[in-house]
Write a protein that holds these residues in place. Structure first.
Motif, PDB file in Angstrom:
ATOM      1  N   CYS A   1    -149.457 -11.841 -77.283  1.00 43.42           N
ATOM      2  CA  CYS A   1    -148.786 -11.014 -78.260  1.00 43.42           C
ATOM      3  C   CYS A   1    -147.745 -11.645 -79.052  1.00 43.42           C
ATOM      4  O   CYS A   1    -146.897 -12.368 -78.142  1.00 43.42           O
ATOM      5  CB  CYS A   1    -148.515  -9.552 -77.757  1.00 43.42           C
ATOM      6  N   VAL A   2    -147.749 -11.629 -80.193  1.00 39.45           N
ATOM      7  CA  VAL A   2    -146.679 -12.103 -80.804  1.00 39.45           C
ATOM      8  C   VAL A   2    -146.060 -10.651 -81.664  1.00 39.45           C
ATOM      9  O   VAL A   2    -146.696 -10.360 -82.527  1.00 39.45           O
ATOM     10  CB  VAL A   2    -147.044 -13.030 -81.956  1.00 39.45           C
ATOM     11  N   ALA A   3    -145.068 -10.059 -80.948  1.00 38.66           N
ATOM     12  CA  ALA A   3    -144.595  -8.674 -81.404  1.00 38.66           C
ATOM     13  C   ALA A   3    -144.571  -8.393 -82.719  1.00 38.66           C
ATOM     14  O   ALA A   3    -144.825  -7.397 -83.324  1.00 38.66           O
ATOM     15  CB  ALA A   3    -143.654  -8.301 -80.503  1.00 38.66           C
ATOM     16  N   ALA A   4    -144.013  -9.418 -83.507  1.00 41.14           N
ATOM     17  CA  ALA A   4    -143.740  -9.363 -84.816  1.00 41.14           C
ATOM     18  C   ALA A   4    -144.641  -9.297 -85.792  1.00 41.14           C
ATOM     19  O   ALA A   4    -144.642  -9.129 -87.037  1.00 41.14           O
ATOM     20  CB  ALA A   4    -142.500 -10.177 -85.477  1.00 41.14           C
ATOM     21  N   HIS A   5    -146.066  -9.765 -85.455  1.00 39.07           N
ATOM     22  CA  HIS A   5    -147.117 -10.134 -86.273  1.00 39.07           C
ATOM     23  C   HIS A   5    -148.360  -9.412 -85.845  1.00 39.07           C
ATOM     24  O   HIS A   5    -149.261  -9.285 -86.730  1.00 39.07           O
ATOM     25  CB  HIS A   5    -147.188 -11.457 -86.407  1.00 39.07           C
ATOM     26  N   GLY A   6    -148.643  -9.754 -84.411  1.00 38.10           N
ATOM     27  CA  GLY A   6    -150.168  -9.598 -84.104  1.00 38.10           C
ATOM     28  C   GLY A   6    -150.466  -9.780 -82.654  1.00 38.10           C
ATOM     29  O   GLY A   6    -149.436 -10.123 -81.921  1.00 38.10           O
ATOM     30  N   TYR A   7    -151.605  -9.893 -82.431  1.00 34.74           N
ATOM     31  CA  TYR A   7    -151.977 -10.187 -80.854  1.00 34.74           C
ATOM     32  C   TYR A   7    -153.372 -11.059 -81.094  1.00 34.74           C
ATOM     33  O   TYR A   7    -154.096 -11.133 -82.145  1.00 34.74           O
ATOM     34  CB  TYR A   7    -152.289  -9.093 -80.069  1.00 34.74           C
ATOM     35  N   PHE A   8    -153.560 -11.673 -80.046  1.00 32.00           N
ATOM     36  CA  PHE A   8    -154.819 -12.458 -79.910  1.00 32.00           C
ATOM     37  C   PHE A   8    -155.568 -12.184 -78.548  1.00 32.00           C
ATOM     38  O   PHE A   8    -154.956 -12.087 -77.755  1.00 32.00           O
ATOM     39  CB  PHE A   8    -154.666 -14.064 -80.113  1.00 32.00           C
ATOM     40  N   TYR A   9    -156.948 -12.570 -78.591  1.00 37.78           N
ATOM     41  CA  TYR A   9    -157.648 -12.776 -77.164  1.00 37.78           C
ATOM     42  C   TYR A   9    -159.043 -13.302 -77.514  1.00 37.78           C
ATOM     43  O   TYR A   9    -159.421 -13.793 -78.524  1.00 37.78           O
ATOM     44  CB  TYR A   9    -158.227 -11.201 -76.957  1.00 37.78           C
ATOM     45  N   TYR A  10    -159.382 -13.956 -76.397  1.00 32.85           N
ATOM     46  CA  TYR A  10    -160.464 -14.754 -76.141  1.00 32.85           C
ATOM     47  C   TYR A  10    -161.583 -14.021 -76.084  1.00 32.85           C
ATOM     48  O   TYR A  10    -161.838 -13.127 -75.137  1.00 32.85           O
ATOM     49  CB  TYR A  10    -160.576 -15.681 -75.113  1.00 32.85           C
TER      50      TYR A  10
END
Length: 241
Positions: free
Chosen positions: A185-194
């Motif tokens: 998570c990049v709280a100010a922008h979004g999140y990622f997952y594989y």
């Protein structure tokens, strides 16, 4: 008619996390203090909102062969079936069989911190895990296959001009499965997952990224089922040392 709003409740959760991380970034000058405070924000979120079968703590992970992981900022582990968690002088030591997920917590995401998180995650995944047959009234079920340990990175901001663009995709790429980051998570922008089926990363810009990340983590934990039955006697051998 109810005055409750689920949308507002979920937005409030994200806003609380983002505000606390932003306050830490602006208020603390010492890097170590800033890092510890950020870590506590993520730990408290997980301790509050994960189902009770899970627990989150800063810890080292140990295996029955006596090997230890590096210090891990956030370890999500089983507390329902784990036979022991060592506590010593404020330090937690968790058996490898009990671990569901591990995360590094940083103020910002950049290539250096992604690499550092990969090393931390690998130090846990390389540990030895036991799994015993499960006894029941009619005999025993076969030993459960070991569950894959999730790994990731939790941050507030991004150092890249495009916060969730190609530099992030490039940094996340990894051929060694022990070092792969599954979500973050990049709280100010979004999140990622594989995405296992697509064999690549999904990067999602999101206004409620902390909440979206939490839901994604819970979903992946649900698919992990239950940790294996630990061979406690494999650890007992160390009593003879």
């Amino acid at each position: 008619m109810s005055d409750w709003s689920l949308s507002q409740l979920l937005a409030g959760l994200h806003n609380d996390i983002q505000l606390r991380l932003e306050t830490v970034r602006k208020s603390f000058a010492h890097p170590g203090t800033k890092g510890d405070a950020s870590e506590q924000v993520w730990l408290q979120m997980l301790q509050t909102y994960l189902p009770q079968r899970y627990q989150a703590a800063s810890a080292h992970v140990v295996d029955s062969q006596g090997a230890f992981s590096e210090q891990i900022d956030v370890v999500v582990f089983d507390r329902q079936f784990s036979p022991f968690i060592f506590q010593y002088e404020g330090q937690s030591i968790i058996p490898a069989e009990s671990v569901y997920a591990v995360f590094e917590a940083k103020q910002i995401i950049n290539a250096e911190h992604v690499e550092y998180a990969k090393q931390k995650v690998a130090s846990v995944r390389r540990l030895h895990c036991t799994s015993l047959p499960i006894p029941h009234a009619g005999g025993a079920f076969p030993a459960k296959p070991l569950i894959p340990i999730l790994g990731g990175l939790l941050t507030f901001e991004s150092s890249w001009s495009r916060a969730l663009g190609e530099p992030l995709q490039r940094a996340l790429r990894e051929v060694d499965p022990n070092r792969r980051l599954d979500l973050g998570c990049v709280a100010a922008h979004g999140y990622f997952y594989y995405d296992v089926e697509a064999d690549g990363y999904r990067i999602e810009s999101h206004k409620k990224s902390a909440t979206a990340f939490l839901f994604k983590l819970i979903s992946q934990l649900q698919s992990s089922a239950t940790v294996p039955m630990i061979d406690i006697q494999a650890y007992a051998q160390w009593l003879l040392e």
